[in-house]
Design a protein around this motif. Structure first.
Motif, PDB file in Angstrom:
ATOM      1  N   UNK A  79      65.910 -13.163   6.767  1.00  0.00           N
ATOM      2  CA  UNK A  79      65.411 -11.935   7.401  1.00  0.00           C
ATOM      3  C   UNK A  79      65.574 -12.032   8.909  1.00  0.00           C
TER       4      UNK A  79
ATOM      5  N   UNK B  38      70.703 -12.541   0.153  1.00  0.00           N
ATOM      6  CA  UNK B  38      69.453 -12.356  -0.593  1.00  0.00           C
ATOM      7  C   UNK B  38      68.449 -11.354   0.007  1.00  0.00           C
ATOM      8  N   UNK B  39      68.169 -11.395   1.307  1.00  0.00           N
ATOM      9  CA  UNK B  39      67.158 -10.457   1.817  1.00  0.00           C
ATOM     10  C   UNK B  39      67.724  -9.082   2.199  1.00  0.00           C
TER      11      UNK B  39
ATOM     12  N   UNK C 162      61.150 -13.615   1.496  1.00  0.00           N
ATOM     13  CA  UNK C 162      61.340 -12.407   2.312  1.00  0.00           C
ATOM     14  C   UNK C 162      60.664 -11.161   1.730  1.00  0.00           C
ATOM     15  N   UNK C 163      60.491 -11.129   0.412  1.00  0.00           N
ATOM     16  CA  UNK C 163      59.871  -9.945  -0.201  1.00  0.00           C
ATOM     17  C   UNK C 163      58.539 -10.296  -0.858  1.00  0.00           C
TER      18      UNK C 163
ATOM     19  N   UNK D 143      57.348 -15.037   4.153  1.00  0.00           N
ATOM     20  CA  UNK D 143      57.737 -15.178   5.558  1.00  0.00           C
ATOM     21  C   UNK D 143      57.136 -14.000   6.327  1.00  0.00           C
TER      22      UNK D 143
ATOM     23  N   UNK E 174      63.024 -15.408  -3.896  1.00  0.00           N
ATOM     24  CA  UNK E 174      63.215 -14.304  -2.965  1.00  0.00           C
ATOM     25  C   UNK E 174      61.952 -13.436  -2.870  1.00  0.00           C
TER      26      UNK E 174
END
Ligand code: B1M
Lengths: 212, 493
Positions: free
Chosen positions: A151, A180-181, B115-116, B154, B372
């Motif tokens: 990110x 991936x992000x 990240x998610x 994150x 993820x």
């Protein structure tokens, strides 16, 4: 004896890199039409590979071996295709953005595009924005691919797109992003043309956009 | 352990109370180890860090190539291996020395940097924010089967990507009082996190005795060491900060497609750090690691649910014990996109094998979507799974009281045990389910016919509504803020 393009396709499906390369060379030496070699030999083989992959009859190691064979054949064939003005897949430049060291996903994407007949220039990882811009100027690719797995490094892809605009080359190239992000939404936000969720679907999506 | 049975001749028999689980024989471990040494002597590992290269060069025990490839003698590696501590005890900001990393002591915790986040209210996947980290931290602070905390997610709303780690650590501190494993941007980031932690532990030397965290550091498989990773490693060595250097190879992509080959390569990657840290400061608390899995050959996913991951991780733990190193391993994670049956199955398998193998820090518990996506509910579900796993791991006691001959005699044929003193005393040794339903059909319906997922969701919400961790006092908070602000200022230029 003339080269049997059907057999060439079979060898490509079987991932015989050296054999495909040799056979392509032979076919060229025999004076066969480069377009025929491409369509009836290499692409015919890769089409089957694609179908089998989707049907779960072939898997990544096999697919990428076939892609490698395709790349080896294309290396021989490309100059002839260029000379004859035949239609073929163009060049793709790909790399991972600044601050990001994730490598393997981007490499797999590159290999898949090689399998689709593209000439792939893999710039590496942790790349400055300027490196992408310079590569677009130098290689004049149809497609610029950027990968970001963090990110924190994703915004760099937007920076590259802006830099392409400033350098006046944004319109010459389609931009594809993934990792991936990264999401479809993010890709739109930064003004990329294509979002690739994985190596296989990226090829389909890119072809669609490039052929449109 | 000898067990003496009542009313019988003592038998000279060794009784194993805990299940034995080993996936490699000693001979196999030796084969892998010698192969890894061979890799370091023959292939070497690339190091992108000048000081590290100089340390190797001047050691007289390594050859540094023009391409920054370092090849290391077995002699250096074996001297280095002898220097590492076999025990590290972590102390949380709650003042409890709760995590004693030593042979066969198993602790569970989260992973980091997702990240998610799966948003339970909207059912959508969205970017992780500061508040999500605090929430995950509070849940881990509450759940008894979690022993340490990594950030889980994150901080996506940090002001600057170059300082996000300080904000992330702040969120972790706010929500959780247990020991941590921390990720950092670079050496400077790690230094700030360490300063923040020292505020709680009473300074640099106290931190050495009572470290509050372990620093998470990784090489790049295959056989590459980037500048920032080495920078962190050398800083950790200098300050005596516990650190792990954990390879993340994917079999078939960034490592050989055979498990043994992947183990050889990742051990070589570990041994390079073993040699390097020894040259920097012998005896620094270095921990062995490894997220060893396969790349799925249909999707290219780095799998967090593959049985090969569980197996390879257990093998790595066998190797770590043989080398007398503390082990950082992986479990409780999944490739499932949401918390579903797949997540439960995969989490259970990897938690169980990690526990039985005796890994010390089992991380990534609660990961879904292949590392993820974050799920708070997954933490709650895994707490139950780990409880069951720990129960299996306790094994069966066979002393006099547990063999219960006297009780069997007293109750005799046709009697009942429910009201016997022995039952009253011993049934509490069992696992007491909190979320597993064992009621009858009628009762289950009357109570709302709730599925496991319903109960997990309810419990997650209840913890979030009710649990407040021990607060950080105002003074410390001010000092923490100063470290973070300074970092932001330095990097805003
Ligand atoms: C151009 O068009 C396109 C189109 C499609 C594109 C595309 C471009 N690029 C990718 N695609 C797509 O197609 C590919 C093929 O199908 C796919 O590529 P992928 O790369 O996704 O797929 C690979 C084939 C398999 N996937 C992978 O190899 C990545 C797996 C995970 C676990 C991962 C790995 C292995 C690694 N990591 Co990193 N790593 C994670 C990853 C979690 C995850 N599931 O993504 C992620 C991405 N890492 C993370 C982190 C935090 C980090 N990592 C780091 C390092 C590493 C390793 C070096 C150890 C290693 C990479 C080794 C290597 N040789 O590449 C650090 C950063 C280093 C840096 N500066 O880059 C570090 C910061 C950890 C630290 N604190 O030190 C997390 C991201 C957090 C964030 N900020 O967003 C992370 C999600 C894991 C996690 N939860 O912690 C698609 O994404």
């Amino acid at each position: 004896m003339a080269v049997d393009l059907g057999q060439m396709a079979e060898l490509l499906i079987a991932g015989k890199v050296d054999d495909v390369e040799k056979m392509t060379e032979q076919a060229i030496d025999d004076g066969m039409d480069p377009s025929d070699i491409l369509q009836k030999g290499l692409i015919a083989g890769m089409d089957v590979v694609g179908q089998r992959f989707k049907a779960c009859d072939m898997f990544i190691p096999e697919v990428l071996r076939s892609a490698k064979a395709m790349g080896a054949g294309m290396k021989q064939l490309r100059p002839k295709l260029v000379a004859s003005g035949a239609k073929m897949a163009g060049t793709m430049v790909i790399g991972t953005v600044k601050g990001d060291l994730h490598d393997i996903g981007k490499n797999l994407v590159g290999m898949m595009f090689e399998g689709a007949g593209f000439q792939v220039v893999n710039l590496g990882i942790d790349l400055d924005t300027q490196v992408f811009v310079d590569a677009v100027k130098e290689h004049k690719p149809e497609l610029l691919g950027m990968s970001a797995l963090l990110t924190t490094t994703m915004p760099k892809m937007g920076e590259v797109i802006n830099a392409l605009k400033e350098a006046g080359v944004r319109d010459q190239v389609k931009v594809m992003v993934g990792g991936a992000p990264v999401t479809e939404e993010f890709a739109k936000e930064i003004g990329a043309d294509i979002y690739g969720a994985n190596a296989a679907s990226s090829v389909d999506k890119a072809k669609e956009v490039l052929e449109a | 352990m000898k067990s003496v049975m009542p009313d019988m001749q003592p038998m000279n028999q060794t009784v194993q109370e805990t299940p034995v689980f080993q996936v490699l024989t000693e001979d196999q471990i030796e084969q892998i180890y010698f192969s890894a040494l061979e890799v370091l002597e023959r292939v070497g590992s690339r190091v992108h860090h000048d000081e590290a290269l100089e340390l190797f060069r001047s050691s007289g025990d390594a050859v540094v190539g023009d391409d920054k490839r370092v090849r290391v003698t077995t002699s250096l590696v074996e001297r280095a291996l002898k220097s590492y501590p076999r025990k590290i005890t972590l102390k949380g900001r709650n003042g409890v020395r709760s995590v004693a990393l030593q042979k066969d002591h198993v602790y569970f915790g989260t992973g980091s940097d997702l990240p998610f986040t799966y948003d339970r209210k909207t059912g959508e996947r969205r970017r992780t924010q500061y508040k999500d980290i605090v929430d995950a931290a509070r849940i881990v602070d509450y759940l008894p089967n979690f022993d340490f905390f990594m950030s889980h997610g994150i901080v996506g709303d940090a002001p600057n990507p170059l300082t996000y780690d300080r904000h992330q650590f702040m969120a972790m501190l706010e929500g959780c009082t247990k020991p941590y494993v921390v990720t950092s941007v670079d050496g400077e980031g790690l230094e700030d996190l360490w300063k923040m932690a020292c505020l709680f532990q009473g300074g640099e030397n106290e931190f050495r005795l009572n470290p509050m965290f372990v620093a998470y550091i990784e090489p790049i498989s295959p056989l590459t060491n980037d500048r920032t990773a080495v920078e962190k490693l050398l800083f950790a060595a200098e300050k005596g900060i516990p650190a792990m250097y954990t390879p993340c190879p994917s079999s078939g992509a960034t490592a050989p497609a055979t498990i043994a080959g992947m183990l050889v390569q990742s051990l070589a990657e570990t041994l390079l750090a073993i040699a390097l840290c020894y040259l920097k400061r012998p005896g620094m608390p270095l921990i062995m690691g490894g997220v060893t899995t396969v790349m799925d050959m249909r999707t290219t996913t780095y799998s967090y649910g593959a049985p090969e991951m569980a197996l390879a991780s257990a093998a790595n733990t066998d190797i770590s014990k043989w080398l007398n190193l503390i082990m950082f391993s992986t479990g409780g994670c999944s490739d499932a996109k949401v918390l579903d049956e797949q997540a439960a199955i995969e989490s259970t398998l990897s938690n169980l094998t990690a526990f039985l193998s005796g890994a010390n820090l089992v991380h990534d518990v609660g990961y879904i979507d292949s590392g993820v996506n974050a799920s708070l509910e997954s933490l709650v579900m895994n707490n139950e799974i780990i409880g069951m796993v720990r129960q299996v791991g306790k094994g069966i006691k066979t002393d006099e009281a547990h063999l219960a001959l006297k009780v069997i005699d007293e109750v005799g044929p046709g009697g009942e045990f429910v009201t016997h003193d022995h039952t009253y005393e011993h049934w509490k040794e069992w696992f007491l389910p909190k979320l597993m339903d064992r009621s009858d059909w009628e009762t289950w319906n009357a109570e709302g016919a709730k599925t496991m997922l319903d109960r997990v969701n309810d419990e997650t919400q209840r913890i979030l509504d009710e649990h407040e961790p021990q607060p950080i006092d105002d003074n410390t908070r001010k000092e923490l803020k100063k470290i973070i602000d300074d970092a932001d200022k330095r990097h805003s230029k």
